[in-house]
Every structure is written in structure tokens, then in C-alpha cells.
Design a protein around this motif. Structure first.
Motif, PDB file in Angstrom:
ATOM      1  N   ARG A 223     -16.220  78.181  16.532  1.00 49.83           N
ATOM      2  CA  ARG A 223     -16.183  77.992  17.761  1.00 49.83           C
ATOM      3  C   ARG A 223     -17.751  78.361  18.436  1.00 49.83           C
ATOM      4  O   ARG A 223     -17.760  80.008  18.096  1.00 49.83           O
ATOM      5  CB  ARG A 223     -15.326  78.466  18.430  1.00 49.83           C
ATOM      6  CG  ARG A 223     -14.929  78.142  19.772  1.00 49.83           C
ATOM      7  CD  ARG A 223     -13.525  78.816  20.595  1.00 49.83           C
ATOM      8  NE  ARG A 223     -13.971  78.668  21.744  1.00 49.83           N
ATOM      9  CZ  ARG A 223     -13.098  79.767  23.491  1.00 49.83           C
ATOM     10  NH1 ARG A 223     -11.691  78.214  21.905  1.00 49.83           N
ATOM     11  NH2 ARG A 223     -13.265  79.758  24.068  1.00 49.83           N
ATOM     12  N   PRO A 224     -18.388  78.093  19.116  1.00 44.63           N
ATOM     13  CA  PRO A 224     -19.665  78.566  19.346  1.00 44.63           C
ATOM     14  C   PRO A 224     -19.087  79.264  20.430  1.00 44.63           C
ATOM     15  O   PRO A 224     -18.310  79.838  21.099  1.00 44.63           O
ATOM     16  CB  PRO A 224     -20.301  76.848  19.752  1.00 44.63           C
ATOM     17  CG  PRO A 224     -20.050  76.226  18.714  1.00 44.63           C
ATOM     18  CD  PRO A 224     -18.604  76.635  18.708  1.00 44.63           C
ATOM     19  N   GLU A 244     -27.719  76.990  11.448  1.00 45.40           N
ATOM     20  CA  GLU A 244     -26.383  75.974  12.030  1.00 45.40           C
ATOM     21  C   GLU A 244     -27.573  75.519  13.789  1.00 45.40           C
ATOM     22  O   GLU A 244     -27.264  76.408  14.330  1.00 45.40           O
ATOM     23  CB  GLU A 244     -25.514  76.290  12.057  1.00 45.40           C
ATOM     24  CG  GLU A 244     -24.914  76.512  10.900  1.00 45.40           C
ATOM     25  CD  GLU A 244     -25.100  75.134  10.421  1.00 45.40           C
ATOM     26  OE1 GLU A 244     -24.535  74.374  11.125  1.00 45.40           O
ATOM     27  OE2 GLU A 244     -24.078  75.622   9.437  1.00 45.40           O
ATOM     28  N   LEU A 247     -25.642  76.184  16.406  1.00 47.64           N
ATOM     29  CA  LEU A 247     -25.293  77.551  16.913  1.00 47.64           C
ATOM     30  C   LEU A 247     -26.613  78.504  17.743  1.00 47.64           C
ATOM     31  O   LEU A 247     -26.039  79.710  17.830  1.00 47.64           O
ATOM     32  CB  LEU A 247     -24.276  78.455  15.693  1.00 47.64           C
ATOM     33  CG  LEU A 247     -23.214  78.042  14.555  1.00 47.64           C
ATOM     34  CD1 LEU A 247     -22.787  78.739  13.574  1.00 47.64           C
ATOM     35  CD2 LEU A 247     -22.187  77.922  15.642  1.00 47.64           C
ATOM     36  N   SER A 250     -25.840  81.058  19.893  1.00 49.79           N
ATOM     37  CA  SER A 250     -24.208  81.454  19.858  1.00 49.79           C
ATOM     38  C   SER A 250     -24.946  82.924  19.737  1.00 49.79           C
ATOM     39  O   SER A 250     -25.882  83.309  19.292  1.00 49.79           O
ATOM     40  CB  SER A 250     -23.881  81.046  19.197  1.00 49.79           C
ATOM     41  OG  SER A 250     -22.891  79.757  19.444  1.00 49.79           O
TER      42      SER A 250
END
Length: 507
Positions: A223-224, A244, A247, A250
């Protein structure tokens, strides 16, 4: 001893400064205005039992100490090195490089209360002032390390012995709590690792080789947001997360307890390996206390970690504590993804294991002196054993005793869990004494599910026990076969697990 020394060389780790040191150094510098040269050893180490305070905080306290005491000081970091009889010469060279000053016996007194270190300076002609070990003192003062141990034990009398400079820096940066956590850590050794016998080079290489496979197995469950990899090793999985696209906004946070691996993470970040600006690393043991605020983490990743917590801690009690800490810091709807080894569901079942005896040496019995050998000798000896003889050696070295009955012709009777612990570890000759301190088959998948439910997590359907068929086909089946007590052939059981545990949205 020089009548009016220009310098007082004061080597030591200097994690804590005392009131006695201020008085003693004043006495040495009185009349000459000598400069105190603080050679701060193990300057590249922190967060270990031997070195709980980072160098920059030690330096800050020394500078504050000098200001309050009216002493003129120079502070020089000395990096840790392998034990050597040339320690004094190495320290003097470090000082010369950092300051341009060549200290000599003609203008320098060495203040040192450790006899072994003092002799190294005395051997090359330096006069010694014995500080806390000075036989002329009326009362024997406590050494700084003993005062620090008072602090770690919760004894507030440390404040009466510590210099105000240390108290000030410790209070401003909350170092007292850090010292207590690190010094009292039940898992981490003096040098900041789980075990002194681990070859971290081979460990990093093996983990890096498997990182892509591990990431591909879990990436769709991430989950980001705030993503934390606990036990991140040298940061190989976070490197893949960094690539990614989904992400890129994040936070990617690595937590690693082993000093060697943490240092590699920091080095990678400094070299620009990570594109995401929000990549951070912490050297912490999660069991030592909360790292993240409650409900603040979206995804927690753990790879090949939980069996170490089981093995070096208090088994299920430590795992339960660890799971609770993760639950606490997980945001509602957040996820803990755990990939690790796993025991078979019926690990107490009695089985017959037949092992190859013709693929190596078969001594009369196991050796009990491996701890006294160097790593190369251990590797060569264990690698020379047949699979059957290696079981005898494993049983002698394994930290989780098990019994087995020798049935002859390479066959033994034992519990399935013990059989799988041996079979999944028998080829780890590079880190034999480290690996035999760890238990892979402590919990089955069903027992894992019970533990997570007890904490409050819900298991995602993606969670499952796994058999690593590559290990079975390439490492186990060629040299071993398994039957029940009745002689019926058994299939090879679970070796690993993937757990995707979610914190309920309403919790």
C-alpha cells in the motif's frame, strides 16, 4: 613527564564525561595552558553496546565540556580498526592528519586509565597520567563506562557523577533513553550484530540475489504511503521499491539492526543509488521500543527476519511482542507483509529420514571445538562431511536440541520439524555457526495465523504456506528421502510462508 606539556592526549570512546575528568584534566593543564587532544575512538560506530552514542553527539558534549571547564580542546575522530599492537601509532597518525599536529613524548602527556592502552603509548616513550587509575588518588573514582552503566540500569545517581556537559547533551537529544535501549538490548551483541559469527559479505550477496524474486512476490500487496522495510539488510528490496512508478511519492524507510548492513544502506544513499528523495534508514531493534508513531505506517515489509526474532529472543513471546509493535504502528487498512521460513504443520510427527552417507567423510563423531576455529577451517571441515555425518555435526551445534535414533545405513528416526531444520540448513557452510543458532521450524503456518489473530490482524487470502521446490529438487531430494514411521513415503512439507496481514479499517 614534561614540566609544562603543550598537549594532553586523552584517548577513549568518551560516551560519557565525568566531573572527575574535568578536575583531573585541569590539574594536568594547570600552569601550562595545555591543549587537551580528545582522540575519540570507535568514532564510526554507534547504536551498539560498546558504542551506544554516535560520534557527533560525543563531540558536542566534549566541546560543551571544554567551554564549561575552561579547557582548550581539539576533538579528533579515530575510526575503529582490527586489534593491533600499533594502536597508539595509528591514533597519533590520525591526529596528525586531522590537525597537522605531530604529538611527541617531549611535549605531550597521555591521560589513560586503561593499562593495556597506556602500555602501548609508554612503549613508544610517552609519559602516562593514569586518570581514574592514579594510585595517588585518595578515593577511586568511577570510570565513565561504569557511570554510563548506572544510567542504563535506571540508577539516577549517574547525574551526580556525570559532568553537566554530558547531562545537557543527553537531555537535549534524549540520549539517556537511547543508551538504555541499546545497552539493555537482549538481541544485539557488543558490535551491533545478532551474532559475531555471521559473514555479512555472503549474507548481503545472497539477499541481493533473491531480492527481485521477493519483491515480485509482494509488490501487488504494497500500500503506497509510508513503507517500512524492517530488517532491510543492505537495502536491496527498497532499491526495487524505489523504481516503482506507483511508489514515487511514498516514503521508503529501512530499519536495520546490524551495524555492517546499516552502514551499507547509508553508503548506497550517499552514492545516489535511490532516486526517491524520501528514503531514510534507521539503525534500530524494533523489540527495543517503538520506532514509529501509532497508526503511521501504511506497509511494513519483513523478509527472512521473524525466524531470527524467534531464535535470538524468547521464541513465541518475542514474536508476539514484535507483531504487536507492528500492529500498533500500522494505519487502519494498512498491511504487514512477511516472507520467511516456516515449519511443517505436523512438525512433531515422528518420521524416518534416510541420508546419503557416501558423499563425504564419516568421522566417528561430531566435533565440539568448531567455535575455536576460524571461518575458513569451519567451512572446509563441514563441507567435507557426508550428508549423514553433517546431521551429527548439526545436532552438536544446533541451539535448539533435538533427539534422534540412529537406525543404521544412513537412516534416523526423529521429529519432522527437526528433520526440516537440518535439511534446510545443511548447505550453509559459510555461516555454519551462525545458522545453527537459528531455528527455521519454530512455528507452522497455522500457528502463525493464530498469533496474528491474537494481535488483531486479519489474514488476506493471498497468505499461504509455501514449499520452495528449488530447494527440494536441488538440495534435499538428491541426498535424502522421507517416510512415516510405518515406512510409507512422505511428500516434502512446507518450507516457507507468505503472510499478508491487514489491520482492520475500524480498529
Amino acid at each position: 613527564m614534561p614540566n609544562s606539556p603543550r598537549y594532553v592526549l586523552f584517548p577513549g570512546r568518551h560516551h560519557l564525561l565525568t566531573r572527575f575528568q574535568a578536575d583531573y584534566l585541569h590539574g594536568l593543564a594547570a600552569g601550562s595552558g595545555a591543549t587537551i587532544v580528545w582522540a575519540v575512538t570507535s568514532a564510526n560506530h554507534d547504536n551498539t553496546r560498546r558504542n551506544p552514542v554516535p560520534y557527533h553527539r560525543r563531540e558536542a558534549a566534549i566541546e560543551r565540556f571544554s567551554l564549561l571547564s575552561g579547557l582548550r580542546s581539539l576533538v579528533v575522530p579515530v575510526f575503529d580498526a582490527a586489534p593491533t599492537d600499533a594502536f597508539a601509532e595509528v591514533t597519533l597518525k590520525s591526529i596528525a592528519v586531522a590537525t597537522g599536529i605531530d604529538l611527541t613524548p617531549a611535549d605531550t602527556v597521555v591521560a589513560c586509565s586503561t593499562p593495556e592502552v597506556a602500555k602501548l603509548y609508554e612503549r613508544i616513550g610517552f609519559p602516562i597520567a593514569q586518570a581514574e587509575a592514579d594510585p595517588l588518588l585518595r578515593t577511586v573514582p568511577e570510570r565513565p563506562w561504569d557511570v554510563l552503566l548506572r544510567l542504563a540500569a535506571g540508577d539516577e545517581s549517574w547525574r551526580k557523577l556525570a559532568h553537566p556537559a554530558t547531562i545537557d547533551v543527553f537531555e537535549r537529544y534524549r540520549l539517556a533513553d537511547t543508551v538504555r535501549t541499546v545497552v539493555n538490548d537482549p538481541l544485539v551483541g557488543d558490535e551491533g550484530g545478532l551474532t559475531a559469527t555471521r559473514d555479512y559479505r555472503t549474507y548481503v550477496e545472497a539477499f541481493a540475489d533473491a531480492a527481485d524474486r521477493k519483491w515480485q512476490a509482494v509488490r501487488r500487496h504494497v500500500r503506497p504511503g509510508r513503507i517500512v522495510d524492517i530488517g532491510c539488510g543492505a537495502g536491496a528490496v527498497l532499491e526495487l521499491a524505489d523504481r516503482e512508478p506507483g511508489l514515487h511519492e511514498s516514503d521508503l524507510i529501512g530499519v536495520e539492526v546490524a551495524r555492517h548492513l546499516f552502514s551499507e544502506c547509508v553508503h548506497k544513499k550517499a552514492q545516489g543509488v535511490f532516486r526517491n528523495a524520501n528514503v531514510y534508514f534507521y539503525q534500530r531493534n524494533v523489540l527495543g521500543g517503538a520506532i514509529f508513531a501509532d497508526r503511521s505506517v501504511d506497509t511494513t515489509l519483513t523478509f527472512a527476519l521473524t525466524h531470527e526474532i524467534w531464535s535470538y529472543g524468547s521464541r513465541r513471546e518475542s514474536l508476539l511482542q514484535f507483531a504487536r509493535r507492528i500492529f500498533d504502528h500500522t494505519a487502519p487498512g494498512g498491511v504487514w507483509i512477511n516472507s520467511d521460513v516456516c515449519g511443517p504443520d505436523d512438525r512433531r510427527r515422528e518420521v524416518i529420514l534416510r541420508l546419503e552417507a557416501g558423499d563425504g567423510e564419516n568421522p566417528a563423531g561430531p566435533r565440539h571445538d568448531l567455535a575455536g576455529l576460524d571461518s575458513g577451517e569451519i567451512r572446509r571441515y563441514v563441507a567435507s562431511l557426508s550428508t549423514r555425518a553433517r546431521l551429527d555435526q548439526f545436532a552438536a551445534d544446533f541451539a535448539f536440541p533435538f533427539a534422534f535414533e540412529d537406525l543404521g545405513d544412513g537412516a534416523v528416526r526423529l521429529e519432522l520439524g527437526a528433520a526440516m531444520d537440518f535439511l534446510t540448513r545443511k548447505d550453509y557452510v559459510d555461516n555454519w555457526l551462525s545458522e545453527t543458532k537459528e531455528q527455521f521450524c519454530g512455528l507452522s503456518f497455522a500457528e502463525w495465523a493464530d498469533l496474528l489473530a491474537e494481535v488483531g490482524f486479519e489474514l488476506d487470502p493471498a497468505s499461504a504456506p509455501i514449499r520452495n521446490d528449488w530447494i527440494v529438487d536441488n538440495r534435499i531430494a538428491p541426498v535424502a528421502s522421507l517416510t512415516g514411521a510405518d515406512g510409507a513415503a512422505l511428500d516434502w512439507p512446507t518450507t516457507h510462508l507468505l503472510v499478508v496481514a491487514r489491520r482492520p479499517h475500524n480498529s
